[in-house]
Design an enzyme around this catalytic site. Structure first.
Site, PDB file in Angstrom:
ATOM      1  N   LYS A 184      -7.482  -0.861  -8.945  1.00  8.60           N
ATOM      2  CA  LYS A 184      -7.892  -1.942  -7.874  1.00  8.60           C
ATOM      3  C   LYS A 184      -9.528  -0.452  -8.072  1.00  8.60           C
ATOM      4  O   LYS A 184      -9.116   0.180  -8.123  1.00  8.60           O
ATOM      5  CB  LYS A 184      -7.296  -1.587  -7.696  1.00  8.60           C
ATOM      6  CG  LYS A 184      -8.384  -2.421  -6.059  1.00  8.60           C
ATOM      7  CD  LYS A 184      -7.258  -2.960  -4.690  1.00  8.60           C
ATOM      8  CE  LYS A 184      -7.738  -3.259  -3.699  1.00  8.60           C
ATOM      9  NZ  LYS A 184      -8.698  -3.177  -2.859  1.00  8.60           N
TER      10      LYS A 184
ATOM     11  N   TYR B 166      -2.402   5.454  -4.955  1.00  9.86           N
ATOM     12  CA  TYR B 166      -2.924   6.400  -4.729  1.00  9.86           C
ATOM     13  C   TYR B 166      -2.022   7.708  -5.403  1.00  9.86           C
ATOM     14  O   TYR B 166      -1.285   8.142  -5.244  1.00  9.86           O
ATOM     15  CB  TYR B 166      -3.552   6.929  -3.563  1.00  9.86           C
ATOM     16  CG  TYR B 166      -4.029   6.210  -2.767  1.00  9.86           C
ATOM     17  CD1 TYR B 166      -5.378   5.752  -2.922  1.00  9.86           C
ATOM     18  CD2 TYR B 166      -3.913   5.189  -1.393  1.00  9.86           C
ATOM     19  CE1 TYR B 166      -5.894   4.640  -2.429  1.00  9.86           C
ATOM     20  CE2 TYR B 166      -4.451   4.646  -0.676  1.00  9.86           C
ATOM     21  CZ  TYR B 166      -5.652   3.817  -1.060  1.00  9.86           C
ATOM     22  OH  TYR B 166      -6.317   3.497  -0.540  1.00  9.86           O
TER      23      TYR B 166
ATOM     24  N   HIS C  34     -12.544  -2.369  -2.209  1.00  7.42           N
ATOM     25  CA  HIS C  34     -12.241  -1.846  -1.406  1.00  7.42           C
ATOM     26  C   HIS C  34     -13.074  -2.411   0.557  1.00  7.42           C
ATOM     27  O   HIS C  34     -12.769  -1.467   1.514  1.00  7.42           O
ATOM     28  CB  HIS C  34     -12.519  -0.019  -0.874  1.00  7.42           C
ATOM     29  CG  HIS C  34     -11.256   0.447  -0.874  1.00  7.42           C
ATOM     30  ND1 HIS C  34     -10.517   1.147  -1.745  1.00  7.42           N
ATOM     31  CD2 HIS C  34     -11.503   1.287   0.699  1.00  7.42           C
ATOM     32  CE1 HIS C  34      -9.698   2.056  -0.967  1.00  7.42           C
ATOM     33  NE2 HIS C  34      -9.219   1.772   0.214  1.00  7.42           N
TER      34      HIS C  34
ATOM     35  N   THR D 102      -5.387   2.581  -7.379  1.00  6.76           N
ATOM     36  CA  THR D 102      -6.705   2.323  -6.342  1.00  6.76           C
ATOM     37  C   THR D 102      -7.391   3.969  -7.076  1.00  6.76           C
ATOM     38  O   THR D 102      -7.260   5.073  -6.576  1.00  6.76           O
ATOM     39  CB  THR D 102      -6.278   2.258  -5.016  1.00  6.76           C
ATOM     40  OG1 THR D 102      -5.943   1.053  -4.771  1.00  6.76           O
ATOM     41  CG2 THR D 102      -8.179   2.297  -4.637  1.00  6.76           C
TER      42      THR D 102
ATOM     43  N   SER E 124       0.582  -0.964   0.355  1.00  5.27           N
ATOM     44  CA  SER E 124       0.237  -0.120   0.120  1.00  5.27           C
ATOM     45  C   SER E 124       0.546   1.196  -0.307  1.00  5.27           C
ATOM     46  O   SER E 124       2.280   1.502   0.461  1.00  5.27           O
ATOM     47  CB  SER E 124      -0.672   0.282   0.821  1.00  5.27           C
ATOM     48  OG  SER E 124      -1.527   1.198   1.199  1.00  5.27           O
TER      49      SER E 124
END
Length: 392
Positions: free
Chosen positions: A249, A149, A273, A175, A126
């Site tokens: 995603k 992100y 999510h 994402t 992440s």
């Protein structure tokens, strides 16, 4: 902005050995409440709002049954597969990009990476990891991807992308379903606050986005929170900036999946999510076969949402996924026994999946097809229904 406090997220230190009483992968969820403090556990377990979608992700698996077959020769069976960015995977169980893993264990993502390497599992790291992406890469195996992100500026996004490339990540997982999130009421009522030592270190030091000045009559959602959300031009820009495969995603709608496919992404992750986005969105498993139909048989799809067993993974594979991501179960195992717990959880999931495949007459993943499933007639949890007491 997430508030912080100085209290410990741990009730008990993680074990340095396998715990007693673990007979299936899902047992780690049951044990995790004895290791994570109550507010922390509520945060990890919760979705958004009333947890309607988080519950639906779990319950929907009961709508399908796996039909066994007899006299099938699976003696040469295996679970090998290849994906863009991971040309040689031993099995289709990947660790999902879960943020802030030091909530569950002092080593956080480093322990999860060690487990991934030990079990030949893929890992998606992440952006909001609590360890640096470079340190995680040094502990993980070759099949490591970076979840991205988009940052407030393109320069900041590009800096993260270049760091991931330099650290040897094989793919980028962008994402796009988290532009706005509503906290879990369960976590809020439990009083969760992010501990001071748990920080998203990979974006620490970046200037916070400036506050949007709202005009009279403007919405704090539409003209406020959503005013800087990504658009199609941002995706096109990112695709032009890297030679790595780019997955997207957070896709549920078949039309979005088809549009992304034509845009040139390497694959999509069918995901809501973990129920942390729009509360009341459909369960990921409900949308998976619709997305598969939209993009055709050969386009790579990953699945994320509610997997707690090898049987769950089998059902997702049968309904169109090439592989599945393991999120909350990863964190539960991490809290109980660190790297050893995550590795054990992954091995149990793999054993459970192979048992299902063998009994259903599926020697390889290519044999796991929709025809192996039958409707049970069970109606899963519906919005507005009371949640089951034993669900998290």
């Amino acid at each position: 902005m997430m508030s912080h406090d100085t209290s410990s997220p741990y009730l008990l230190p993680p074990l340095d050995h396998l715990p007693d009483g673990v007979f299936c992968a899902a047992d780690y969820e049951r044990l995790s409440g004895s290791f994570m403090a109550g507010p922390t556990h509520a945060y990890v377990a919760g979705g958004s709002g009333h947890d309607v979608t988080a519950l639906a992700n779990r319950d929907v698996f009961a709508a399908w049954a796996i039909c066994p077959r007899v006299l099938a020769d699976v003696s040469s069976g295996h679970t090998r597969l290849a994906l863009p960015g991971a040309p040689s995977l031993a099995h289709p169980l990947l660790l999902a990009p879960v943020a802030y893993q030091r909530l569950a264990h002092p080593l956080g993502e480093l322990a999860s990476a060690q487990a991934a390497e030990a079990t030949h599992s893929g890992m998606v790291v992440s952006t909001l990891a609590s360890q640096t992406l470079e340190d995680i890469a040094r502990h993980a195996g070759a099949a490591r991807w970076f979840q991205l992100y988009l940052q407030p500026t393109r320069d900041a996004t590009l800096a993260l992308l270049r760091r991931a490339e330099a650290a040897g990540y094989g793919a980028i997982v962008l994402t796009l379903d988290a532009s706005i999130q509503v906290p879990s009421l369960h976590a809020l009522r439990a009083g969760f606050r992010m501990p001071a030592h748990v920080v998203a270190v990979n974006v620490a030091g970046q200037p916070a986005p400036g506050a949007v000045a709202l005009q009279p009559g403007h919405s704090r959602i539409f003209q406020g929170a959503m005013s800087e959300s990504p658009g199609w031009a941002d995706l096109d820009w990112l695709l032009s900036q890297t030679s790595l495969p780019v997955w997207v995603k957070g896709v549920l709608h078949p039309d979005d999946a088809r549009a992304l496919q034509t845009r040139g992404v390497a694959g999509v992750v069918v995901s809501n999510h973990g129920g942390r986005g729009l509360d009341g969105a459909p369960a990921s498993l409900r949308m998976l076969p619709l997305v598969r139909e939209a993009v055709g048989a050969s386009f790579p799809l990953l699945f994320d949402g509610g997997v707690r067993s090898g049987a769950d993974a089998f059902k997702a594979l049968a309904l169109g996924a090439n592989a599945v991501l393991i999120g909350r179960l990863q964190v539960y195992a991490l809290s109980v026994a660190g790297a050893l717990g995550v590795a054990h959880m992954l091995q149990l999931l793999r054993d459970e999946l192979e048992i299902c495949m063998a009994q259903a007459g599926c020697a390889t993943l290519a044999h796991v097809q929709p025809t192996t499933l039958y409707s049970t007639g069970i109606v899963p949890h519906q919005p507005g229904a009371l949640p089951h007491a034993d669900h998290h």
